[in-house]
Write an enzyme that holds these catalytic residues in place. Sequence first.
Site, PDB file in Angstrom:
ATOM      1  N   GLN A 115      27.869 104.260 -40.837  1.00 42.88           N
ATOM      2  CA  GLN A 115      28.696 105.189 -41.615  1.00 42.88           C
ATOM      3  C   GLN A 115      28.070 106.569 -41.636  1.00 42.88           C
ATOM      4  OE1 GLN A 115      30.507 103.932 -45.457  1.00 42.88           O
ATOM      5  NE2 GLN A 115      29.206 105.482 -46.389  1.00 42.88           N
ATOM      6  N   GLY A 116      28.752 107.558 -41.074  1.00 41.69           N
ATOM      7  CA  GLY A 116      28.248 108.922 -41.025  1.00 41.69           C
ATOM      8  C   GLY A 116      28.845 109.784 -42.118  1.00 41.69           C
ATOM      9  N   SER A 150      22.661 103.847 -42.688  1.00 44.52           N
ATOM     10  CA  SER A 150      22.221 102.451 -42.605  1.00 44.52           C
ATOM     11  C   SER A 150      22.567 101.855 -41.239  1.00 44.52           C
ATOM     12  CB  SER A 150      22.884 101.611 -43.703  1.00 44.52           C
ATOM     13  OG  SER A 150      22.557 102.113 -44.982  1.00 44.52           O
ATOM     14  N   GLU A 234      34.465  99.630 -50.821  1.00 42.79           N
ATOM     15  CA  GLU A 234      33.020  99.410 -50.703  1.00 42.79           C
ATOM     16  C   GLU A 234      32.518  98.304 -51.616  1.00 42.79           C
ATOM     17  OE1 GLU A 234      29.148 102.243 -49.938  1.00 42.79           O
ATOM     18  OE2 GLU A 234      30.840 103.034 -51.070  1.00 42.79           O
TER      19      GLU A 234
END
Length: 382
Positions: A115-116, A150, A234
Amino acid sequence: MDFGFSEEDDAFRAEARSWLAAHADASRDKRTWERTLGAAGWIGLGWPEAGYGNRTATLTQQVAWAEEYARSGAPGRSGHIGENLLAPTLVAHGSDEQKKRFLPPIAAGTELWCQGYSEPGAGSDLAGIRTAAVRDGGRYRISGQKIWTSLAHEADWCFVLARTEPDSRRHHGLSFLLVPMDQPGRIEVRPIRQLTGTSDFNEVFFDGAHARVEHVVGGEGQGWRVAMSLLGFERGVSTIAQQIGFTQELGRVVRGAVESGAVADPVVRSQLVRQWAELRTMRWNALRTLGGSGDPGAPSVAKLLWAGWHQRLGELAVRVRGAAASVGPADWSPTAPYELDADQQLFLFSRADTIYGGSDQVQRTIIAERVLGLPREPKGAV
């Protein structure tokens, strides 16, 4: 919400338990484990439809799977970002072509994602990102930096929130791009060494990295809407599995208190009971809100509850062991990485719990503004 298990659910739980036991050896290698899960259809249980190589399950069955997975001691997932974050986002906002291209490899466990989002100076305040994506024919050229990414060192793809409209401010002019990580010379991943000695987080540098125009999710300039939708995914069934893991950690701390004699201290006993009671509260709160919608404060409340709880558990884990907690499980060597036992890992890693995924301060601001209706915090010109 009632999570009483029917005979059908119990049969599903038994199947999950049996399968996990039979495939324990495959979990030694993370990529092999993802492919093993995918081959049996265990990835994508919560997706609204099958047809991508996944099986579907009711919400109750998803809870059963998450609990059995945690109880089996199966490893942390490498594919959870693609499965639980990107996939629901594609289902909600992606084109048919994007779903056909990306969902099957996620379900098969053959493509891993990172995830950027966060950047230096734009972590909790995500609207301040500066990574830019410039249209160049049928693709975008991306330049900038992401941080605390991550599993970037293992990922095949990254979903990147970038600024596609020059001179735009805050949440305007952003787009949600799907970017292949295999771009030597254009993407550099630098692991960040943590207190634990491990490097699960990374810095990612984009220097003219390419993303195809057809891999923009939700349309150009709609990145903020898509990104906020993703954050809503999330925290879901995975929180139940997380709490099973917390239960196991708490049990280990209790055993440590008994073995060290610290349980004789009434203050320690009170802290242990409080940790147990708060964990039960978190579980019932998670079950109450699971599958619900329209409560903007629920994810923030959940994050505040578990982050502080887990951090206090780490502190308690070393406190009950006294001086012994400062001694590692192996002799120290200047030429080899230092080793930590489980309690030391828990204590050091949990220091970040109240920061990553949205700091406590940010979660309280969300609750204040979106739930309580208090005046918004000034954040500069829009």
